[in-house]
Design a protein around this motif. Structure first.
Motif, mmCIF file in Angstrom:
data_model
loop_
_atom_site.group_PDB
_atom_site.id
_atom_site.type_symbol
_atom_site.label_atom_id
_atom_site.label_comp_id
_atom_site.label_asym_id
_atom_site.label_seq_id
_atom_site.Cartn_x
_atom_site.Cartn_y
_atom_site.Cartn_z
ATOM 1 N N ARG A 229 -30.550 -25.822 49.434
ATOM 2 C CA ARG A 229 -30.107 -26.751 50.475
ATOM 3 C C ARG A 229 -28.715 -26.349 50.937
ATOM 4 O O ARG A 229 -28.034 -25.554 50.298
ATOM 5 C CB ARG A 229 -30.086 -28.182 49.963
ATOM 6 C CG ARG A 229 -29.187 -28.393 48.754
ATOM 7 C CD ARG A 229 -28.806 -29.848 48.627
ATOM 8 N NE ARG A 229 -28.123 -30.151 47.370
ATOM 9 C CZ ARG A 229 -26.841 -29.883 47.119
ATOM 10 N NH1 ARG A 229 -26.090 -29.243 48.018
ATOM 11 N NH2 ARG A 229 -26.294 -30.219 45.966
ATOM 12 N N GLU A 230 -28.298 -26.919 52.062
ATOM 13 C CA GLU A 230 -26.958 -26.629 52.563
ATOM 14 C C GLU A 230 -25.913 -27.041 51.530
ATOM 15 O O GLU A 230 -26.040 -28.075 50.861
ATOM 16 C CB GLU A 230 -26.699 -27.349 53.889
ATOM 17 C CG GLU A 230 -27.376 -26.681 55.082
ATOM 18 C CD GLU A 230 -26.791 -27.138 56.414
ATOM 19 O OE1 GLU A 230 -25.555 -27.368 56.479
ATOM 20 O OE2 GLU A 230 -27.574 -27.263 57.370
ATOM 21 N N ARG A 231 -24.888 -26.233 51.424
ATOM 22 C CA ARG A 231 -23.845 -26.476 50.434
ATOM 23 C C ARG A 231 -23.006 -27.694 50.799
ATOM 24 O O ARG A 231 -22.589 -27.853 51.940
ATOM 25 C CB ARG A 231 -22.949 -25.238 50.323
ATOM 26 C CG ARG A 231 -21.898 -25.322 49.232
ATOM 27 C CD ARG A 231 -21.078 -24.049 49.167
ATOM 28 N NE ARG A 231 -20.083 -24.119 48.110
ATOM 29 C CZ ARG A 231 -19.179 -23.163 47.876
ATOM 30 N NH1 ARG A 231 -19.187 -22.066 48.641
ATOM 31 N NH2 ARG A 231 -18.307 -23.294 46.892
ATOM 32 N N HIS A 232 -22.758 -28.554 49.800
ATOM 33 C CA HIS A 232 -21.912 -29.721 49.974
ATOM 34 C C HIS A 232 -20.495 -29.399 49.516
ATOM 35 O O HIS A 232 -20.260 -28.415 48.804
ATOM 36 C CB HIS A 232 -22.456 -30.912 49.172
ATOM 37 C CG HIS A 232 -23.829 -31.333 49.608
ATOM 38 N ND1 HIS A 232 -24.643 -32.127 48.834
ATOM 39 C CD2 HIS A 232 -24.531 -31.074 50.745
ATOM 40 C CE1 HIS A 232 -25.784 -32.336 49.476
ATOM 41 N NE2 HIS A 232 -25.734 -31.712 50.630
ATOM 42 N N GLY A 233 -19.581 -30.276 49.848
ATOM 43 C CA GLY A 233 -18.187 -30.026 49.509
ATOM 44 C C GLY A 233 -17.902 -29.984 48.023
ATOM 45 O O GLY A 233 -16.960 -29.324 47.586
ATOM 46 N N ASP A 234 -18.719 -30.694 47.223
ATOM 47 C CA ASP A 234 -18.472 -30.734 45.784
ATOM 48 C C ASP A 234 -19.311 -29.711 45.008
ATOM 49 O O ASP A 234 -19.283 -29.685 43.769
ATOM 50 C CB ASP A 234 -18.738 -32.138 45.228
ATOM 51 C CG ASP A 234 -20.150 -32.632 45.528
ATOM 52 O OD1 ASP A 234 -20.855 -31.978 46.323
ATOM 53 O OD2 ASP A 234 -20.535 -33.670 44.963
ATOM 54 N N ASP A 235 -20.074 -28.876 45.699
ATOM 55 C CA ASP A 235 -20.850 -27.841 45.014
ATOM 56 C C ASP A 235 -19.929 -26.747 44.499
ATOM 57 O O ASP A 235 -18.999 -26.307 45.197
ATOM 58 C CB ASP A 235 -21.878 -27.215 45.972
ATOM 59 C CG ASP A 235 -23.024 -28.166 46.284
ATOM 60 O OD1 ASP A 235 -23.340 -29.005 45.418
ATOM 61 O OD2 ASP A 235 -23.592 -28.067 47.384
#
Length: 249
Positions: free
Chosen positions: A178-184
């Protein structure tokens, strides 16, 4: 139905357990029969021909028989090739062995994975320390694919939408790619994931994946480790903890 007699079977010892004062139980990874449990009678005796042969991370040719859950080892010969890995490479080899024990069902053949394992162990023994992390990441990808838990790496898992080359994506246990989130912690671009996907479809998938992912190993490591931890049932890997303990000394 279990095979009663197997001859000249390519194999590696994944683990060995004491069975009696003189014998061992072996967990072996074979090319045509997958993981098999064998009893090596008398293998601990100083005079046993098995004693110098039944070593981990060494190519073997085995003969075994029986139709029970634990078969009987009849013969074992060294298959030739490399010497035993040492240092960090030895621990890395034991890590691969533990992954195979955790994720492969017994008597479920994976000949392509077996060949990849042989290539990985040979590289670990080659004393090219810079190859250690790329080798582990390439093998982890193949293992996850072979066990059916790696999603397609050229699509977003939830929507099946194609990846955008410049967009960052993260591989997560329950959500797939999935698209990367800020906390990944880490991610790769769509172009990089697609290159890994194509490498896994290659006729020689381990070497192709090794080359495609060589410079991606630092970003792949946390993502693959999280996925492996999930599919190992959440229980920590003993070899991983040992490596962490040694690094902390």
């Amino acid at each position: 139905m279990a095979v009663r007699r197997v001859l000249d079977e390519p194999a590696y010892v994944l683990h060995r357990y004491d069975w009696s004062e003189s014998s061992l139980i072996l967990d072996v990874f074979t090319r045509r029969h997958g993981r098999v449990a064998l009893v090596a009678k008398g293998a601990k005796r100083p005079s046993s021909s098995f004693r110098p042969v039944l070593l981990p991370l060494q190519a073997l040719r085995l003969a075994f028989g029986g139709d029970g859950e634990i078969r009987t080892l009849k013969g074992a010969e060294w298959g030739g090739g490399h010497v035993m890995p040492t240092g960090d490479a030895l621990l890395a080899g034991y890590y691969l062995n533990e992954l195979l024990q955790r994720l492969l069902a017994r008597e479920d053949a994976h000949p392509e994975l077996f060949d990849a394992y042989g290539q990985a162990v040979a590289l670990l023994a080659s004393e090219h320390g810079e190859a250690l992390q790329p080798v582990l990441r390439a093998f982890e990808l193949l293992l996850l694919r072979e066990t059916g838990v790696l999603p397609a790496l050229d699509l977003q898992t939830a929507t099946l939408a194609p990846l955008h080359a410049a967009t960052q994506y993260t591989l997560v246990p329950e959500g797939g790619l999935r698209e990367r989130h800020g906390d990944d912690r880490a991610g790769l671009s769509g172009a990089q994931w697609t290159a890994l996907h194509d490498a896994l479809q290659d006729a020689a998938p381990f070497m192709a994946t090794l080359h495609a992912g060589a410079h991606l190993a630092p970003a792949l490591k946390p993502q693959l480790r999280t996925l492996l931890h999930y599919h190992c049932g959440g229980a920590p890997l003993h070899t991983r903890q040992l490596m962490m303990d040694l690094q902390a000394l």
